[in-house]
Design an enzyme around this catalytic site. Structure first.
Site, PDB file in Angstrom:
ATOM      1  N   CYS A   2       0.849  -1.184   0.000  1.00 40.93           N
ATOM      2  CA  CYS A   2       0.000   0.000   0.000  1.00 40.93           C
ATOM      3  C   CYS A   2       0.892   1.244   0.000  1.00 40.93           C
ATOM      4  O   CYS A   2       1.936   1.278   0.633  1.00 40.93           O
ATOM      5  CB  CYS A   2      -0.945   0.097   1.186  1.00 40.93           C
ATOM      6  SG  CYS A   2      -2.098  -1.253   1.283  1.00 40.93           S
ATOM      7  N   ARG A  27       4.030  -0.500  -4.783  1.00 42.78           N
ATOM      8  CA  ARG A  27       3.715  -0.992  -3.439  1.00 42.78           C
ATOM      9  C   ARG A  27       2.384  -1.729  -3.378  1.00 42.78           C
ATOM     10  O   ARG A  27       2.069  -2.386  -2.380  1.00 42.78           O
ATOM     11  CB  ARG A  27       3.669   0.173  -2.444  1.00 42.78           C
ATOM     12  CG  ARG A  27       4.961   0.945  -2.351  1.00 42.78           C
ATOM     13  CD  ARG A  27       4.790   2.110  -1.420  1.00 42.78           C
ATOM     14  NE  ARG A  27       4.748   1.672  -0.041  1.00 42.78           N
ATOM     15  CZ  ARG A  27       5.788   1.650   0.771  1.00 42.78           C
ATOM     16  NH1 ARG A  27       6.959   2.063   0.343  1.00 42.78           N
ATOM     17  NH2 ARG A  27       5.674   1.247   2.009  1.00 42.78           N
ATOM     18  N   TRP A  74      -2.796  -2.761  -1.625  1.00 44.92           N
ATOM     19  CA  TRP A  74      -2.468  -4.185  -1.725  1.00 44.92           C
ATOM     20  C   TRP A  74      -3.316  -4.828  -0.632  1.00 44.92           C
ATOM     21  O   TRP A  74      -3.055  -4.658   0.554  1.00 44.92           O
ATOM     22  CB  TRP A  74      -0.976  -4.407  -1.468  1.00 44.92           C
ATOM     23  CG  TRP A  74      -0.544  -5.827  -1.631  1.00 44.92           C
ATOM     24  CD1 TRP A  74      -0.165  -6.456  -2.778  1.00 44.92           C
ATOM     25  CD2 TRP A  74      -0.424  -6.813  -0.588  1.00 44.92           C
ATOM     26  NE1 TRP A  74       0.171  -7.757  -2.527  1.00 44.92           N
ATOM     27  CE2 TRP A  74       0.020  -8.011  -1.192  1.00 44.92           C
ATOM     28  CE3 TRP A  74      -0.661  -6.811   0.785  1.00 44.92           C
ATOM     29  CZ2 TRP A  74       0.243  -9.174  -0.475  1.00 44.92           C
ATOM     30  CZ3 TRP A  74      -0.440  -7.977   1.496  1.00 44.92           C
ATOM     31  CH2 TRP A  74       0.010  -9.146   0.868  1.00 44.92           C
ATOM     32  N   ASN A  98      -1.639   2.163   5.535  1.00 48.55           N
ATOM     33  CA  ASN A  98      -0.783   1.067   5.096  1.00 48.55           C
ATOM     34  C   ASN A  98      -0.473   0.258   6.343  1.00 48.55           C
ATOM     35  O   ASN A  98      -0.098   0.833   7.364  1.00 48.55           O
ATOM     36  CB  ASN A  98       0.499   1.649   4.481  1.00 48.55           C
ATOM     37  CG  ASN A  98       1.559   0.593   4.264  1.00 48.55           C
ATOM     38  OD1 ASN A  98       1.251  -0.585   4.109  1.00 48.55           O
ATOM     39  ND2 ASN A  98       2.815   1.006   4.248  1.00 48.55           N
ATOM     40  N   GLY A  99      -0.661  -1.065   6.283  1.00 44.63           N
ATOM     41  CA  GLY A  99      -0.370  -1.897   7.455  1.00 44.63           C
ATOM     42  C   GLY A  99      -1.588  -2.701   7.856  1.00 44.63           C
ATOM     43  O   GLY A  99      -2.528  -2.836   7.079  1.00 44.63           O
ATOM     44  N   GLU A 478      16.121 -19.206  -6.937  1.00 42.97           N
ATOM     45  CA  GLU A 478      15.855 -17.867  -7.465  1.00 42.97           C
ATOM     46  C   GLU A 478      15.229 -17.961  -8.872  1.00 42.97           C
ATOM     47  O   GLU A 478      14.281 -17.231  -9.190  1.00 42.97           O
ATOM     48  CB  GLU A 478      17.163 -17.056  -7.482  1.00 42.97           C
ATOM     49  CG  GLU A 478      17.075 -15.668  -8.080  1.00 42.97           C
ATOM     50  CD  GLU A 478      16.062 -14.737  -7.426  1.00 42.97           C
ATOM     51  OE1 GLU A 478      15.523 -15.067  -6.363  1.00 42.97           O
ATOM     52  OE2 GLU A 478      15.788 -13.681  -8.021  1.00 42.97           O
ATOM     53  N   LYS A 482      11.576 -16.510  -9.783  1.00 44.53           N
ATOM     54  CA  LYS A 482      11.350 -15.527 -10.858  1.00 44.53           C
ATOM     55  C   LYS A 482      10.283 -16.046 -11.812  1.00 44.53           C
ATOM     56  O   LYS A 482       9.387 -15.310 -12.208  1.00 44.53           O
ATOM     57  CB  LYS A 482      12.629 -15.256 -11.662  1.00 44.53           C
ATOM     58  CG  LYS A 482      13.665 -14.389 -11.033  1.00 44.53           C
ATOM     59  CD  LYS A 482      13.299 -12.934 -10.891  1.00 44.53           C
ATOM     60  CE  LYS A 482      12.724 -12.671  -9.539  1.00 44.53           C
ATOM     61  NZ  LYS A 482      13.608 -12.311  -8.484  1.00 44.53           N
ATOM     62  N   GLU A 485       6.687 -16.055 -10.085  1.00 40.77           N
ATOM     63  CA  GLU A 485       6.075 -14.752  -9.783  1.00 40.77           C
ATOM     64  C   GLU A 485       5.767 -13.964 -11.050  1.00 40.77           C
ATOM     65  O   GLU A 485       4.799 -13.205 -11.086  1.00 40.77           O
ATOM     66  CB  GLU A 485       6.920 -13.934  -8.805  1.00 40.77           C
ATOM     67  CG  GLU A 485       8.208 -13.387  -9.349  1.00 40.77           C
ATOM     68  CD  GLU A 485       8.990 -12.569  -8.324  1.00 40.77           C
ATOM     69  OE1 GLU A 485       8.379 -11.813  -7.569  1.00 40.77           O
ATOM     70  OE2 GLU A 485      10.223 -12.701  -8.303  1.00 40.77           O
ATOM     71  N   HIS A 501      14.394 -38.056  -3.231  1.00 41.57           N
ATOM     72  CA  HIS A 501      13.689 -38.136  -1.942  1.00 41.57           C
ATOM     73  C   HIS A 501      12.250 -37.660  -2.049  1.00 41.57           C
ATOM     74  O   HIS A 501      11.651 -37.288  -1.046  1.00 41.57           O
ATOM     75  CB  HIS A 501      14.466 -37.347  -0.880  1.00 41.57           C
ATOM     76  CG  HIS A 501      15.856 -37.850  -0.687  1.00 41.57           C
ATOM     77  ND1 HIS A 501      16.120 -39.078  -0.131  1.00 41.57           N
ATOM     78  CD2 HIS A 501      17.059 -37.321  -1.033  1.00 41.57           C
ATOM     79  CE1 HIS A 501      17.428 -39.278  -0.117  1.00 41.57           C
ATOM     80  NE2 HIS A 501      18.017 -38.231  -0.671  1.00 41.57           N
ATOM     81  N   LYS A 600       6.087  -4.393  -4.434  1.00 38.91           N
ATOM     82  CA  LYS A 600       7.552  -4.305  -4.358  1.00 38.91           C
ATOM     83  C   LYS A 600       8.049  -4.204  -2.919  1.00 38.91           C
ATOM     84  O   LYS A 600       9.068  -4.775  -2.574  1.00 38.91           O
ATOM     85  CB  LYS A 600       8.002  -3.077  -5.155  1.00 38.91           C
ATOM     86  CG  LYS A 600       9.492  -2.885  -5.199  1.00 38.91           C
ATOM     87  CD  LYS A 600      10.073  -3.497  -6.441  1.00 38.91           C
ATOM     88  CE  LYS A 600      11.579  -3.524  -6.442  1.00 38.91           C
ATOM     89  NZ  LYS A 600      12.078  -4.846  -6.844  1.00 38.91           N
TER      90      LYS A 600
HETATM   91  C1  F6R Z   1      11.108 -11.412  -5.672  1.00 40.62           C
HETATM   92  C2  F6R Z   1      11.227 -10.276  -4.780  1.00 40.62           C
HETATM   93  C3  F6R Z   1      10.923 -10.487  -3.339  1.00 40.62           C
HETATM   94  C4  F6R Z   1      11.836  -9.601  -2.467  1.00 40.62           C
HETATM   95  C5  F6R Z   1      11.394  -9.699  -1.001  1.00 40.62           C
HETATM   96  C6  F6R Z   1      12.292  -8.878  -0.095  1.00 40.62           C
HETATM   97  O1  F6R Z   1      11.464 -11.058  -6.970  1.00 40.62           O
HETATM   98  O2  F6R Z   1      11.529  -9.186  -5.194  1.00 40.62           O
HETATM   99  O3  F6R Z   1      11.025 -11.820  -2.972  1.00 40.62           O
HETATM  100  O4  F6R Z   1      13.147  -9.998  -2.615  1.00 40.62           O
HETATM  101  O5  F6R Z   1      10.085  -9.246  -0.870  1.00 40.62           O
HETATM  102  O6  F6R Z   1      12.283  -7.538  -0.453  1.00 40.62           O
HETATM  103  P1  F6R Z   1      13.439  -6.561  -0.012  1.00 40.62           P
HETATM  104  O7  F6R Z   1      14.681  -6.985  -0.708  1.00 40.62           O
HETATM  105  O8  F6R Z   1      12.972  -5.205  -0.452  1.00 40.62           O
HETATM  106  O9  F6R Z   1      13.558  -6.684   1.472  1.00 40.62           O
END
Ligand code: F6R
Length: 605
Positions: A2, A27, A74, A98-99, A478, A482, A485, A501, A600
């Site tokens: 948010c 956000r 969000w 926000n929260g 990773e 990627k 998501e 396993h 983000k």
């Molecule tokens: C995935 C991604 C998230 C962030 C995670 C931590 O592509 O971007 O998994 O890595 O939310 O975010 P930060 O690095 O901002 O603490």
């Protein structure tokens, strides 16, 4: 999660609120809204979906007024619909939030038992209705302070009051909030990035602070309700870096920027003339460090996983890693001789910030590896190592991941050298090899065409698997993260040795299996696991720097990547995986910069 904006001005504010909301969309982007004050009335406009839609609504039906608040959502409480979108207004007050208000159910019951009716399913409306009651007998600031005492949870708030046409009240507990200053105009924002197009003079609220803004004054109050002064920071000017230029989207720009990201990081921390690493002022002398504890979430956590292998290879220091959401609730045995390192692109991730606070409360030394140097996590740490990656706008982290690995690699090398666990020759050799990294990344980016072909081959699959051993295991995690998501294609990352396993049961005809197998001590073993996959019909994409390898005709695709030295392979192997996820998402017409359900900056638990 948010985004909040507030503007108190002497001119109409809705256009600037919209522009700031666009900057805040990373956000949260499931709904948007704003409220302004005009002719002694609260004008509220909101919609589901993006800020663009809100802008169109305002185009037809403008929101006048020189004081206003805006929000991108969000969803936490209640589905993303127009009623649940913020602001939440009564006749008297309007609130953006926000929260999470953890005791909202109880507060709602109490209000309802007094005959008060709710319109939405949100926790935020509780704040609106509590304030509506308090303001009947109190000043705006007192009504906010009294309301805050009833709330549990973490939040940032922006509030306007119908009868005060030149006033915004902001409050912070847990979730970040900043104030910006300009001539005849003051701002409230979830972060400095939201305010950057309007000002570079910023103050940050600390936990428990309340701020009161008019167009030409700003006041701050602390948890004890005492008036306090705040430091005003001047932000660096990196506006252009946050534009996408000729790229289709921010993510592709950020992927292709990575040679520069790494070059900037190297220039910042490596002295190429003296063959040394410029890291000083360690909060604990590396020689007496007993343990390094690395804490992060998501992609940032994957960079910590890679770093654990580096520290174990290069030094004798013990390393522990944890995801922040687990660390913050564990019964940790804190040790003053340990260094606790927090890795975060945004520097605002709620779980990471809470884990850091736990360390602060236990008086141990902390270091943060962050991209946003003005962030809460950076400001709360004893030692800050910035990534210097520039703003990362795409929700899926790419260049920040490489930046995080780079800083952790440099830190590992310096600590190991200071502890005499890496000798001078090795140290210089490793520094010289590191300098070659930007060119190698550039070379692999040129293989985009090959990766596009693979993407075409797999984008209609039902699922996929990513395998690796050693540092290639976190890189597999990773790659899987990627892909899922960005393209919503199910992807599992596994240590290759774990396949038998359980996960081997998932392998069936045509299942894409991406094998990350650099020429390291694990290569033969990973390759045997690959054969087990092929024998069961898996469609293998092999990514390797072992160029001399004879290709088995049953491997469907092989991507050759450059080799510099074994410990640098995670940087190079990551690039094809980012490009793969990007191209699969493109073929599936997904919203690359704003994947569904994500945001983000994850500022809620
Ligand atoms: C995935 C991604 C998230 C962030 C995670 C931590 O592509 O971007 O998994 O890595 O939310 O975010 P930060 O690095 O901002 O603490």
């Amino acid at each position: 999660m948010c985004g909040i904006i507030g503007i108190a001005s002497n001119k109409a504010v809705s256009t600037n609120i919209i522009e700031s909301l666009k900057r805040l969309e990373y956000r949260g982007y499931d709904s948007a809204g704003l409220a302004t004050l005009h002719n002694n009335q609260i004008l509220e406009k909101k919609c589901t979906g993006r800020v663009e839609k809100l802008e169109k609504i305002l185009f037809k039906n403008p929101a006048l007024g020189s004081v206003g608040i805006g929000h991108v959502r969000w969803a936490t409480h209640g589905v993303p619909n127009e009623v649940n979108a913020h602001p939440h207004s009564s006749e008297i007050v309007s609130v953006v939030h926000n929260g999470i208000i953890e005791n909202s159910d109880q507060l709602k019951k109490d209000l309802e038992s007094n005959g008060i009716k709710f319109k939405s399913q949100t926790d935020t409306e509780v704040i609106t209705l509590l304030l509506t009651e308090e303001i009947k007998n109190e000043s705006p600031i007192k009504s906010v302070q009294k309301t805050l005492k009833k709330l549990k949870g973490s939040f940032a708030l922006g509030i306007i009051f119908k009868s005060f046409d030149n006033l915004i009240v902001g409050a912070r507990r847990g979730s970040p909030l900043a104030v910006g200053y300009a001539k005849d105009e003051n701002y409230l924002g979830s972060d400095s990035y939201a305010l950057k197009s309007m000002t570079n003079k910023i103050s940050y609220l600390d936990d428990g602070d309340v701020c009161v803004l008019t167009k030409n004054s700003v006041e701050f109050y602390n948890l004890e309700e005492k008036k306090i002064n705040k430091k005003v920071h001047t932000l660096s000017d990196d506006k252009n870096l946050a534009e996408k230029g000729d790229y289709k989207n921010f993510m592709s720009k950020e992927i292709f920027e990575q040679p520069i990201t790494v070059k900037n990081g190297i220039n910042e921390y490596v002295d190429k003339i003296k063959n040394d690493i410029n890291l000083y002022n360690f909060p604990i002398d590396p020689k007496s460090m007993e343990k390094i504890v690395l804490i992060a979430c998501g992609t940032a956590y994957h960079s910590c996983l890679v770093a654990k292998y580096w520290f174990e290879e290069m030094s004798n220091i013990e390393v522990e890693i944890d995801v922040a959401s687990e660390f913050r609730y564990r019964k940790i045995k804190f040790n003053k001789k340990n260094l606790y390192i927090f890795v975060s692109q945004s520097g605002e991730t709620a779980d990471t910030a809470a884990a850091l606070q736990l360390c602060k409360d236990n008086n141990v030394k902390t270091c943060s590896v962050v991209n946003v140097v003005e962030s809460s996590i950076a400001r709360n740490s004893d030692w800050v190592l910035p990534l210097h990656a520039g703003p990362e706008v795409g929700v899926a982290s790419t260049k920040a991941f490489l930046g995080q690995m780079l800083i952790l690699y440099i830190l590992c090398l310096k600590i190991s050298f200071n502890r005499n666990e890496v000798n001078k020759d090795e140290y210089i050799q490793k520094i010289n090899n590191l300098i070659k990294l930007p060119k190698a990344i550039d070379d692999i980016l040129k293989k985009e065409d090959q990766i596009q072909l693979v993407a075409k081959d797999i984008y209609e699959s039902k699922g996929s698997m990513f395998l690796g051993r050693g540092t290639s295991f976190p890189i597999a995690l990773e790659g899987a993260l990627k892909l899922k998501e960005l393209s919503y294609l199910h992807a599992e990352g596994y240590p290759a040795g774990e396949m038998k396993h359980g996960p081997l049961a998932l392998i069936e005809d045509g299942l894409p299996v991406i094998v990350i197998a650099p020429k390291d001590k694990y290569f033969e073993k990973t390759f045997s696991n690959t054969q087990e996959v092929i024998a069961r019909g898996g469609k293998v994409l092999l990514i390797t720097d072992k160029h001399e390898m004879v290709i088995n005709e049953n491997i469907r695709f092989k991507i050759d990547v450059p080799f510099i030295e074994e410990s640098l392979s995670p940087f190079i192997l990551t690039i094809p995986l980012q490009l793969l996820a990007y191209h699969v998402a493109l073929l599936k017409n997904c919203d690359i910069d704003k994947p569904r359900n994500l945001a983000k900056s994850v500022t809620v638990e």
